[in-house]
Design an enzyme around this catalytic site. Structure first.
Site, PDB file in Angstrom:
ATOM      1  N   GLU A  50      19.082 -10.139 -35.692  1.00  4.64           N
ATOM      2  CA  GLU A  50      17.633 -10.080 -35.489  1.00  4.64           C
ATOM      3  C   GLU A  50      17.346  -9.702 -34.040  1.00  4.64           C
ATOM      4  OE1 GLU A  50      15.333 -13.702 -35.244  1.00  4.64           O
ATOM      5  OE2 GLU A  50      17.100 -14.870 -35.795  1.00  4.64           O
ATOM      6  N   CYS A 102      17.534 -15.598 -38.838  1.00  2.30           N
ATOM      7  CA  CYS A 102      18.907 -16.110 -38.710  1.00  2.30           C
ATOM      8  C   CYS A 102      19.664 -16.111 -40.035  1.00  2.30           C
ATOM      9  CB  CYS A 102      18.880 -17.525 -38.142  1.00  2.30           C
ATOM     10  SG  CYS A 102      17.980 -17.630 -36.598  1.00  2.30           S
ATOM     11  N   HIS A 118      22.931 -23.988 -40.278  1.00  2.00           N
ATOM     12  CA  HIS A 118      22.411 -23.149 -39.204  1.00  2.00           C
ATOM     13  C   HIS A 118      21.950 -24.084 -38.084  1.00  2.00           C
ATOM     14  CE1 HIS A 118      20.133 -20.488 -36.809  1.00  2.00           C
ATOM     15  NE2 HIS A 118      18.957 -20.955 -37.191  1.00  2.00           N
TER      16      HIS A 118
HETATM   17  N1  COA Z   1      16.243 -38.565 -23.993  1.00  3.55           N
HETATM   18  C1  COA Z   1      16.592 -38.412 -25.295  1.00  3.55           C
HETATM   19  N2  COA Z   1      15.836 -37.687 -26.179  1.00  3.55           N
HETATM   20  C2  COA Z   1      14.711 -37.110 -25.703  1.00  3.55           C
HETATM   21  C3  COA Z   1      14.298 -37.253 -24.365  1.00  3.55           C
HETATM   22  C4  COA Z   1      15.129 -38.014 -23.492  1.00  3.55           C
HETATM   23  N3  COA Z   1      14.801 -38.193 -22.203  1.00  3.55           N
HETATM   24  N4  COA Z   1      13.149 -36.568 -24.206  1.00  3.55           N
HETATM   25  C5  COA Z   1      12.839 -36.012 -25.414  1.00  3.55           C
HETATM   26  N5  COA Z   1      13.779 -36.365 -26.303  1.00  3.55           N
HETATM   27  C6  COA Z   1      13.864 -35.947 -27.721  1.00  3.55           C
HETATM   28  C7  COA Z   1      12.535 -36.017 -28.461  1.00  3.55           C
HETATM   29  O1  COA Z   1      12.281 -37.300 -28.956  1.00  3.55           O
HETATM   30  C8  COA Z   1      12.781 -34.986 -29.555  1.00  3.55           C
HETATM   31  O2  COA Z   1      13.597 -35.540 -30.554  1.00  3.55           O
HETATM   32  P1  COA Z   1      13.076 -35.584 -32.091  1.00  3.55           P
HETATM   33  O3  COA Z   1      12.753 -34.146 -32.478  1.00  3.55           O
HETATM   34  O4  COA Z   1      14.266 -36.086 -32.844  1.00  3.55           O
HETATM   35  O5  COA Z   1      11.891 -36.453 -32.115  1.00  3.55           O
HETATM   36  C9  COA Z   1      13.643 -33.929 -28.866  1.00  3.55           C
HETATM   37  O6  COA Z   1      14.202 -34.564 -27.720  1.00  3.55           O
HETATM   38  C10 COA Z   1      12.880 -32.701 -28.411  1.00  3.55           C
HETATM   39  O7  COA Z   1      11.789 -33.128 -27.679  1.00  3.55           O
HETATM   40  P2  COA Z   1      10.402 -32.351 -27.783  1.00  3.55           P
HETATM   41  O8  COA Z   1       9.419 -33.028 -26.925  1.00  3.55           O
HETATM   42  O9  COA Z   1      10.057 -32.150 -29.219  1.00  3.55           O
HETATM   43  O10 COA Z   1      10.867 -30.950 -27.116  1.00  3.55           O
HETATM   44  P3  COA Z   1      10.129 -29.594 -26.982  1.00  3.55           P
HETATM   45  O11 COA Z   1       8.647 -29.690 -27.098  1.00  3.55           O
HETATM   46  O12 COA Z   1      10.700 -28.988 -25.745  1.00  3.55           O
HETATM   47  O13 COA Z   1      10.606 -28.738 -28.263  1.00  3.55           O
HETATM   48  C11 COA Z   1      12.103 -27.538 -29.666  1.00  3.55           C
HETATM   49  C12 COA Z   1      11.950 -28.724 -28.748  1.00  3.55           C
HETATM   50  C13 COA Z   1      13.466 -27.600 -30.316  1.00  3.55           C
HETATM   51  C14 COA Z   1      11.029 -27.580 -30.759  1.00  3.55           C
HETATM   52  C15 COA Z   1      11.968 -26.248 -28.820  1.00  3.55           C
HETATM   53  O14 COA Z   1      13.053 -26.164 -27.934  1.00  3.55           O
HETATM   54  C16 COA Z   1      11.907 -24.966 -29.642  1.00  3.55           C
HETATM   55  O15 COA Z   1      10.844 -24.567 -30.080  1.00  3.55           O
HETATM   56  N6  COA Z   1      13.060 -24.297 -29.839  1.00  3.55           N
HETATM   57  C17 COA Z   1      13.156 -23.151 -30.699  1.00  3.55           C
HETATM   58  C18 COA Z   1      13.202 -23.654 -32.105  1.00  3.55           C
HETATM   59  C19 COA Z   1      13.865 -22.663 -32.979  1.00  3.55           C
HETATM   60  O16 COA Z   1      14.791 -22.013 -32.595  1.00  3.55           O
HETATM   61  N7  COA Z   1      13.403 -22.510 -34.159  1.00  3.55           N
HETATM   62  C20 COA Z   1      13.977 -21.492 -34.976  1.00  3.55           C
HETATM   63  C21 COA Z   1      13.894 -21.852 -36.347  1.00  3.55           C
HETATM   64  S1  COA Z   1      15.222 -22.749 -36.848  1.00  3.55           S
END
Ligand code: COA
Length: 397
Positions: A88, A120, A242
């Site tokens: 992709e 993906c 994945h």
């Molecule tokens: N210690 C431990 N865990 C922590 C933490 C800390 N200090 N701070 C945050 N976390 C955890 C949160 O609780 C959360 O866990 P959960 O999802 O199990 O509740 C996780 O870390 C991520 O935190 P979040 O605030 O949701 O992070 P974010 O707003 O930066 O977003 C993603 C994370 C993954 C959504 C983001 O990186 C993203 O959009 N990535 C791309 C997603 C993707 O590739 N999608 C394609 C389709 S599969």
């Protein structure tokens, strides 16, 4: 009555699986420092330690050629009549990136090449199409090559889930590694959880929406798999998911376990998936390659003998399509593994400081056809040398 040879069910699947990744890497601790974030958010919260970062003379073609060349070194080209390139991160709207790979690795002209796209997911479609071609003519072999670079905007929430890798597979009858079983569950739904319009070099993502869409689609694929006569939850030794980030695999595994009447604790889930996540934790998201990176990770690291074990493959591509299917690990599979090669490749990456990472991220290619040469950085077998007259130039290093 004696069993006739022609009545024996033929097994078709993955004979050899080689990975390739980038020259550079960025430790996510470095990213956490830069943004003043607790590093545990990355290491624990999303389950990622390091991400692969391409050098300026690397791209999906050089990684794919690297992995494919190592498959051919071991197996030769006899019987190969098809190369299916899944990505992709396409480099051209018309020409398949696989055609560049075809030339770089010296495949004969009697190999057809085509590129497949559905976020993906498409490497799994390619694998199933390969199985179909071989079922029709078992003397043929198919190269399935998945190669991607995951790029998000600097400062966006997706930035910590970048990465890059290729997975090349030789698919054939009587495979050495994994025989793909017939039942497959599929699920398609039009959702906008992640996409990259033609005019953008970085993806757009509704992060939280993509987690929900992934779980919904993988659950749908699992239920269809059962309806197609698939094996039950208890029949799987391991499942490779994945992994846009490894924590996503844990969420998906728990989701399928609950759908199957189980309620594993987070520790149990982590233990069950540990071996499938080792490479992805260090590489980051590799989109189409990710689920096959997970398979290599499991086979390369699992201590016990997996011969005869059923492994689940859970593939998801945003937008969205998911597929769940099973494969049986073949006798003598260990002789076909490349664990040392894969670990050495991952360890050999050169760690970037944050400034150099940002410079690489911001580097763009000319769009006006002027001559452009990339810096000599990567140490892989193939280089993206630059551009001339709107054409990409590749060479052996
Ligand atoms: N210690 C431990 N865990 C922590 C933490 C800390 N200090 N701070 C945050 N976390 C955890 C949160 O609780 C959360 O866990 P959960 O999802 O199990 O509740 C996780 O870390 C991520 O935190 P979040 O605030 O949701 O992070 P974010 O707003 O930066 O977003 C993603 C994370 C993954 C959504 C983001 O990186 C993203 O959009 N990535 C791309 C997603 C993707 O590739 N999608 C394609 C389709 S599969």
């Amino acid at each position: 009555m004696p069993h006739k040879e022609s009545e024996m069910p033929m097994s078709i699947g993955i004979h050899d699986l080689a990975l390739a990744t980038s020259h550079h890497s960025l430790d996510l601790g470095n990213l956490a420092d830069h943004y003043g974030i607790d590093p545990a958010k990355f290491r624990v919260g999303i389950g990622q330690d390091v991400m692969s970062v391409l050098a300026s003379d690397e791209d999906i073609v050089t990684m794919a050629a690297d992995a494919t060349a190592r498959i051919l070194e071991r197996n030769g080209t006899d019987g190969i009549r098809t190369l299916l390139f899944a990505t992709e991160s396409g480099i051209d709207q018309s020409k398949s990136a696989g055609v560049y790979v075809h030339k770089l690795v010296g495949l004969p002209s009697t190999v057809r090449v085509v590129e497949l796209k559905q976020a993906c997911y498409s490497a799994t479609a390619a694998l199933q199409f390969a199985v179909g071609l071989i079922a029709r003519d078992p003397s043929q072999k198919v190269l399935v090559v998945a190669s991607d670079v995951a790029r998000y905007d600097l400062g966006s929430s997706g930035e910590s889930t970048q990465g890059a890798a290729a997975a090349a597979m030789l698919v054939q009858a009587d495979p050495g590694l994994l025989a793909v079983e017939v039942p497959a569950g599929v699920f398609t739904e039009d959702v906008m959880d992640f996409w990259r319009p033609n005019y953008r070099s970085t993806a757009l993502v509704d992060g939280k929406g993509s987690i929900k869409a992934y779980l919904n689609a993988i659950g749908g694929a699992w239920q269809d798999y059962l309806a197609q006569g698939g094996a039950s939850w208890e029949d799987f030794e391991a499942i490779c998911y994945h992994q846009p980030f490894t924590k996503m695999a844990s969420k998906a595994h728990r989701h399928l376990a609950v759908l199957s009447g189980h309620n594993p604790t987070p520790d149990e889930v982590a233990h069950q998936l540990e071996d499938t996540m080792r490479y992805n934790r260090l590489i980051g998201n590799s989109y189409t390659a990710s689920v096959y990176v997970a398979l290599a990770s499991l086979l390369d690291h699992h201590e016990g003998d997996l011969t005869g074990s059923r492994i689940g493959l859970a593939s998801y591509g945003s937008g969205s399509v998911a597929e769940f299917f099973g494969g049986v690990v073949q006798p003598g599979y260990r002789a076909h593994l490349r664990g040392e090669e894969h670990r050495a490749m991952i360890e050999a990456r050169v760690a970037l400081d944050h400034t150099s990472y940002e410079v690489l991220h911001k580097t763009t290619l000319p769009e006006d056809g002027r001559e452009y040469q990339t810096n000599r950085e990567g140490t892989g077998a193939f280089r993206f040398a630059g551009m001339r007259d709107h054409q990409r130039l590749y060479e052996r290093s």
